[in-house]
Design a protein around this motif. Structure first.
Motif, mmCIF file in Angstrom:
data_model
loop_
_atom_site.group_PDB
_atom_site.id
_atom_site.type_symbol
_atom_site.label_atom_id
_atom_site.label_comp_id
_atom_site.label_asym_id
_atom_site.label_seq_id
_atom_site.Cartn_x
_atom_site.Cartn_y
_atom_site.Cartn_z
ATOM 1 N N ALA A 13 47.011 45.256 59.154
ATOM 2 C CA ALA A 13 47.699 46.379 58.511
ATOM 3 C C ALA A 13 46.644 47.426 58.185
ATOM 4 O O ALA A 13 45.626 47.118 57.555
ATOM 5 N N THR A 14 46.891 48.648 58.620
ATOM 6 C CA THR A 14 45.898 49.697 58.410
ATOM 7 C C THR A 14 46.165 50.410 57.085
ATOM 8 O O THR A 14 47.282 50.866 56.850
ATOM 9 N N ALA A 15 45.161 50.496 56.268
ATOM 10 C CA ALA A 15 45.266 51.247 55.013
ATOM 11 C C ALA A 15 44.448 52.515 55.180
ATOM 12 O O ALA A 15 43.250 52.554 54.880
ATOM 13 N N GLY A 16 45.113 53.533 55.703
ATOM 14 C CA GLY A 16 44.413 54.781 56.000
ATOM 15 C C GLY A 16 44.050 54.836 57.467
ATOM 16 O O GLY A 16 42.945 54.446 57.851
ATOM 17 N N SER A 17 44.987 55.308 58.283
ATOM 18 C CA SER A 17 44.666 55.375 59.715
ATOM 19 C C SER A 17 43.754 56.570 59.975
ATOM 20 O O SER A 17 43.678 57.506 59.181
ATOM 21 N N THR A 18 43.054 56.498 61.087
ATOM 22 C CA THR A 18 42.005 57.470 61.359
ATOM 23 C C THR A 18 42.536 58.889 61.499
ATOM 24 O O THR A 18 41.952 59.820 60.971
ATOM 25 N N VAL A 66 43.793 43.517 56.127
ATOM 26 C CA VAL A 66 44.009 44.931 55.816
ATOM 27 C C VAL A 66 42.747 45.702 56.196
ATOM 28 O O VAL A 66 41.668 45.447 55.648
ATOM 29 N N ASP A 67 42.891 46.609 57.165
ATOM 30 C CA ASP A 67 41.766 47.459 57.542
ATOM 31 C C ASP A 67 41.787 48.684 56.626
ATOM 32 O O ASP A 67 42.460 49.676 56.914
ATOM 33 N N GLY A 68 41.041 48.564 55.542
ATOM 34 C CA GLY A 68 40.926 49.679 54.601
ATOM 35 C C GLY A 68 39.591 50.384 54.763
ATOM 36 O O GLY A 68 39.047 50.911 53.786
ATOM 37 N N ALA A 69 39.063 50.398 55.979
ATOM 38 C CA ALA A 69 37.787 51.073 56.213
ATOM 39 C C ALA A 69 37.840 52.490 55.633
ATOM 40 O O ALA A 69 36.947 52.910 54.904
ATOM 41 N N TRP A 70 38.928 53.175 55.923
ATOM 42 C CA TRP A 70 39.066 54.566 55.480
ATOM 43 C C TRP A 70 39.801 54.644 54.136
ATOM 44 O O TRP A 70 39.425 55.387 53.255
ATOM 45 N N GLY A 71 40.826 53.826 53.944
ATOM 46 C CA GLY A 71 41.645 53.968 52.746
ATOM 47 C C GLY A 71 41.251 53.073 51.578
ATOM 48 O O GLY A 71 41.760 53.240 50.468
ATOM 49 N N GLY A 72 40.344 52.129 51.805
ATOM 50 C CA GLY A 72 39.995 51.176 50.754
ATOM 51 C C GLY A 72 39.502 51.854 49.486
ATOM 52 O O GLY A 72 39.749 51.383 48.373
ATOM 53 N N GLY A 73 38.821 52.971 49.667
ATOM 54 C CA GLY A 73 38.287 53.691 48.512
ATOM 55 C C GLY A 73 39.355 54.065 47.492
ATOM 56 O O GLY A 73 39.063 54.191 46.293
ATOM 57 N N LEU A 74 40.602 54.224 47.946
ATOM 58 C CA LEU A 74 41.667 54.618 47.022
ATOM 59 C C LEU A 74 41.943 53.550 45.968
ATOM 60 O O LEU A 74 42.582 53.841 44.947
ATOM 61 N N LEU A 75 41.452 52.346 46.210
ATOM 62 C CA LEU A 75 41.579 51.296 45.191
ATOM 63 C C LEU A 75 40.846 51.670 43.905
ATOM 64 O O LEU A 75 41.142 51.140 42.830
ATOM 65 N N MET A 76 39.894 52.586 43.997
ATOM 66 C CA MET A 76 39.141 53.008 42.817
ATOM 67 C C MET A 76 39.924 54.025 41.984
ATOM 68 O O MET A 76 39.469 54.395 40.898
ATOM 69 N N SER A 77 41.034 54.502 42.475
ATOM 70 C CA SER A 77 41.783 55.550 41.784
ATOM 71 C C SER A 77 43.086 55.002 41.216
ATOM 72 O O SER A 77 43.943 54.525 41.966
ATOM 73 N N ASN A 126 44.610 38.140 53.573
ATOM 74 C CA ASN A 126 43.580 37.110 53.699
ATOM 75 C C ASN A 126 42.186 37.727 53.758
ATOM 76 O O ASN A 126 41.215 37.110 53.347
ATOM 77 N N SER A 127 42.116 38.923 54.329
ATOM 78 C CA SER A 127 40.812 39.592 54.434
ATOM 79 C C SER A 127 41.026 41.096 54.401
ATOM 80 O O SER A 127 42.102 41.595 54.739
ATOM 81 N N VAL A 128 39.981 41.785 53.996
ATOM 82 C CA VAL A 128 40.038 43.249 53.844
ATOM 83 C C VAL A 128 38.726 43.857 54.342
ATOM 84 O O VAL A 128 37.647 43.368 54.001
ATOM 85 N N THR A 129 38.850 44.909 55.136
ATOM 86 C CA THR A 129 37.688 45.740 55.476
ATOM 87 C C THR A 129 37.714 46.976 54.589
ATOM 88 O O THR A 129 38.773 47.584 54.397
ATOM 89 N N TRP A 130 36.565 47.318 54.066
ATOM 90 C CA TRP A 130 36.482 48.455 53.128
ATOM 91 C C TRP A 130 35.106 49.094 53.326
ATOM 92 O O TRP A 130 34.111 48.458 53.067
ATOM 93 N N ASN A 131 35.092 50.338 53.790
ATOM 94 C CA ASN A 131 33.829 51.029 54.069
ATOM 95 C C ASN A 131 33.506 52.047 52.984
ATOM 96 O O ASN A 131 33.995 53.178 53.038
ATOM 97 N N PRO A 132 32.666 51.698 52.038
ATOM 98 C CA PRO A 132 32.250 52.705 51.055
ATOM 99 C C PRO A 132 31.572 53.919 51.703
ATOM 100 O O PRO A 132 31.503 54.979 51.087
ATOM 101 N N HIS A 133 31.111 53.780 52.935
ATOM 102 C CA HIS A 133 30.448 54.942 53.568
ATOM 103 C C HIS A 133 31.464 55.980 54.044
ATOM 104 O O HIS A 133 31.066 57.044 54.506
ATOM 105 N N LYS A 134 32.726 55.695 53.923
ATOM 106 C CA LYS A 134 33.693 56.725 54.290
ATOM 107 C C LYS A 134 34.158 57.471 53.034
ATOM 108 O O LYS A 134 33.502 58.381 52.575
#
Lengths: 572, 572
Positions: free
Chosen positions: A321-326, A350-361, A375-383
């Motif tokens: 599931a994409t959380a924030g598509s490109t 959950v691919d939150g590479a782009w959208g994971g940051g919104l968890l901080m808001s 089960n797993s989450v990708t989260w890129n703080p560099h985005k």
């Protein structure tokens, strides 16, 4: 040229030629809380640097440390580099400077004004090396410039930058606690904090920082496979039935393959297909899910495709599931997808590479509702969080599966001959052996900003996107690619030049419109004033995709972009 | 505190409060060849930094750029960081300082003297951030210290360090020419140069810098699979017969699995097994090859195992020849292995992660004789060549196979709507999407040292290893793990404490000896004087593996290590 003492400093101190201050790497006293940072106390403490005039034309790399008497030229050389870099930092934030000074590959290869990229047998002087450093920056792209909107990663965070400078000076890797004690612990604590933000009870679970979102997503597929078919590790894919993976179609399709196309800037959605190819599933077994008009996966389509795959005798394994598509910045409905994954016993990533940051808001984290069921989450703080490249985390809810999946060492837990607790040695969890230290800059930024600082960053960027959306949604010459307020900072739109505005929809008009964004982008790059991405998507011809992740951006920069598009595009 | 002009500068200049110099990021004049670097010319050029007294206790990250009036605190903060880092650099090369200040995980987690690793919601002052930076370095390991021998990667190259500082300031990635024009070209030219050193005609072929040797080796396996079974990309491993991979047994085996064990420092040899697991071959299909007493693969064993696999109906695909094994530093006989690969039509990969650097030395490159016959080569400049972490290249002889293997974009070659030649966009060749800029530091070092500088580095390190070998081969209390001059800088030996010297060989003696190296290592780390690795290998109980890759090491440091081992081990 030297650093002399300031006026508050007794003159006698200055006879030393340098100042010493009240803190040291080796002494116990701590700086925080002390007021007089720059005392002239002549004790056995670290000397502050002093800048002296140095002729680098007769100095070479061999004259620097560890050479005898190499300390002084080493420090002076590094200070010259810092001089170049601090000037670059200043210009990065200066709107009167260009975003880039574009040249074609053949121009740079021919050697711009003596900037010679070729390597040779003989050394160059340090003076030439300093020139090479200036030229490298001169012909590059200022990704921190407030008018650089081209990538999901942008901005130049000063704390993060300081963290990277320190990381490269420490020059170690994350393989064992032994050689990176502080960084290993920082990684552990930061990952736990991220798991808490995801909502996993007590921040339990595991994780790693990996070299980017594609590798993080690859880890998720490997872990899913290991969870359900652990024998694949030893016996290979032939030990498993035909396994299928599901991910959003917001990936690429007919038009992207068959028409002229510019690659999307960061195709995190490709990564599941890339993982499918690399890990031996085959791209045919990566099934693409239909999306609604906003680019969100339709849960009913997922269920239908799972049933279809099972009927064919395949085994559904994994849903991304994409959380924030490109391109659209779309958030798939995680809760509905999680229901289906539970029903059919599939791994949910959950691919939150782009959208994971919104968890901080607190304002925007609802867009990832249900992420705690993954089960797993990708989260890129560099985005979205503005951390310097690279900084990508793979997080997993179940402990032990990451090591189980990747460890080549049966005796992993039984190594009593080191004098410390080897559970802190992370090397065997990774597909890499050595692993770059990506944690420190992120840890330092979190310390310096606090969670609320990241929240403010994210809220501000989303506000700016809404400003852009409001500005152009009814403006003459613009058409939105999808209706409604964007979920993320992505604003997707066509600029319609006056010549096309009255033309009825037709293949000819579509072809002409398809060429508008590339032409404007090319002119932008030639003039160096701003950069923004474009791409086609599905049936949609090339459109602009505006994103904001840089804290330096203001409404005036958004206005500038629109003015620039109109200036460059009006006669097309 | 300010930077004032030096004496050669007319006093009137100083009334500006800062100096300006005769070069700029934006102006055309080039520094090289100009003599007066620090003129007081008051023109529209870059200002040199000036250090002022700044109270950081009331400043926060939000006060730095892009904040209004943020330029001055930004520069001052970065200069404070540089002050910390330059002091660290000086101490790194100072033999009177410790290599490390060891603490157990629980000690650091409890907070050493206020060094609090926990993250919080609220920001910390910049003063505290500076303290955190000092503490991070204080409790870390000085991997550039001349007495740090623990890893294959060691040293702190000043040019490489400057390159990393610049890279992080540029903060971009390698995905497209558009956002990294200079770095993309540097990568291309440097890889070509490396292919020339390998001996591929005209430097033809392809390659990438990847996040470490394990990933580079993974690429080689993927390319082999794509070359012989391209349908696996779309259909998965079930489209291929049972494929087998061959690599050296100098990997791990019974004793390592069943006895107490310390993980070797950098297990590049594990990487083929890790790749086998990840890519869906299965570790059972990674066949280990017998080695001679020096750790070199026995070609006849390879041929026998190929024949055996074929007789079982398996399909041999890939052979990894190691050029510089992790523990023994062994070079497999590439030419003899290449003969067999040609005979049976297998992909030959040379893992020169550790030994590839010897290609730069006319004296030692014969150890890789036959490397030009390989289909692919891994070569990590971050190991033997002293380039800062990370810097690993995968090189491949056949053009097109890297993109063919990893591209998800059928229309890759047909994207005429960018205004430049998109063949320079490397993103689609990689399994990553974004890719960290690992090239610049290496390119800059090559410029600054020349090929001859790397040659001198390598020859010097190998000379030092021979010095150690000569010193201990007949010394009382030492026993070499294998006879003869080491091929690489690896010197493997047991230190036999006096209490064991007269004890006849027995299980008891072996068990006691097995505990000696870990005990000495633990004491070394506690005292912080030096660090060296140890591990068991095959039937051999724990022994020291000494390696040299740091240019700062001298014979006196080798002497120090031996003295230290004897001091710490004499009563065991």
């Amino acid at each position: 040229m030297e650093v002399f003492g300031d006026n508050s400093c007794p003159p006698s101190c200055n006879t030393l030629g340098f100042l010493q201050k009240n803190n040291s790497l080796d002494e116990k006293g701590r700086l925080a809380g002390q007021k007089n940072l720059l005392s002239c106390d002549n004790s056995d403490r670290d000397a502050r640097f002093r800048l002296t005039e140095t002729d680098f034309s007769n100095l070479f790399a061999r004259d620097l440390l560890p050479a005898k008497n190499g300390e002084e030229p080493t420090i002076q050389f590094l200070l010259e580099i810092v001089d170049i870099l601090t000037n670059y930092v200043k210009k990065t934030f200066d709107r009167s400077t260009k975003v880039l000074d574009f040249h074609h590959p053949h121009q740079l290869l021919e050697g711009m004004e003596g900037f010679n990229l070729e390597l040779s047998d003989q050394p160059e002087s340090l003076e030439q090396i300093l020139v090479d450093c200036r030229d490298t920056l001169k012909y590059g792209v200022r990704t921190g410039h407030p008018r650089f909107f081209n990538q999901l990663s942008s901005g130049l965070d000063i704390i993060g930058l300081a963290g990277e400078w320190l990381t490269s000076t420490a020059n170690t890797n994350m393989f064992t606690y032994e050689i990176a004690p502080v960084f290993v612990l920082m990684e552990q604590l930061t990952l736990k904090k991220m798991r808490e933000m995801i909502g996993w009870a007590g921040g339990e679970g595991d994780g790693l920082f990996s070299p980017g979102g594609a590798i993080s997503n690859m880890y998720s597929v490997m872990m899913a496979r290991y969870k359900y078919f652990p024998e694949v590790k030893t016996k290979g894919m032939s030990a498993a039935p035909r396994l299928v993976l599901f991910t959003s179609e917001h990936v690429r399709d007919t038009i992207a393959d068959n028409m002229t196309e510019s690659k999307p800037n960061l195709q995190s959605h490709y990564s599941i297909k890339k993982a499918g190819a690399a890990l031996g599933f085959g791209t045919d077994n990566v099934i693409l899910l239909s999306t609604d008009e906003r680019g969100r996966v339709i849960p009913a389509d997922l269920e239908a495709k799972i049933i279809d795959a099972k009927q064919k005798g395949y085994v559904p394994l994994f849903v991304n599931a994409t959380a924030g598509s490109t391109v659209y910045g779309a958030f798939d409905p995680i809760n509905e997808i999680a229901d289906i994954c539970e029903k059919y016993n599939l791994w949910l990533h959950v691919d939150g590479a782009w959208g994971g940051g919104l968890l901080m808001s607190r304002k925007h984290r609802h867009k990832l509702a249900g992420v705690e069921r993954a089960n797993s989450v990708t989260w890129n703080p560099h985005k979205m969080m503005g951390v310097p490249l690279q900084c990508s985390a793979i997080l997993v809810r179940e402990k032990g599966i990451l090591a189980g999946c990747n460890s080549m060492c049966a005796g992993y837990l039984f190594q009593p001959d080191k004098q410390y607790d080897v559970n802190y040695d992370t090397g065997d969890k990774a597909i890499q052996c050595g692993r770059h230290v990506d944690i420190f800059k992120f840890w330092l930024m979190w310390k310096a900003k606090g969670t609320i600082g990241f929240e403010q960053h994210i809220d501000k960027c989303l506000d700016l996107s809404q400003y852009l959306y409001n500005k152009i949604k009814n403006r003459e010459g613009y058409q939105m690619v999808f209706d409604g307020v964007p979920q993320h900072t992505n604003v997707c739109f066509w600029y319609i030049p006056p010549s096309l505005r009255s033309m009825p929809d037709s293949e000819e008009r579509r072809e002409k419109l398809h060429r508008v964004a590339p032409k404007i982008k090319a002119m932008m790059m030639e003039s160096g004033t701003t950069m923004v991405g474009y791409q086609p998507q599905g049936k949609n011809v090339n459109f602009f995709r505006m994103v904001v992740s840089n804290l330096a951006v203001t409404q005036s920069d958004i206005d500038f972009l629109i003015d620039e598009i109109e200036r460059l595009g009006q006669d097309l």
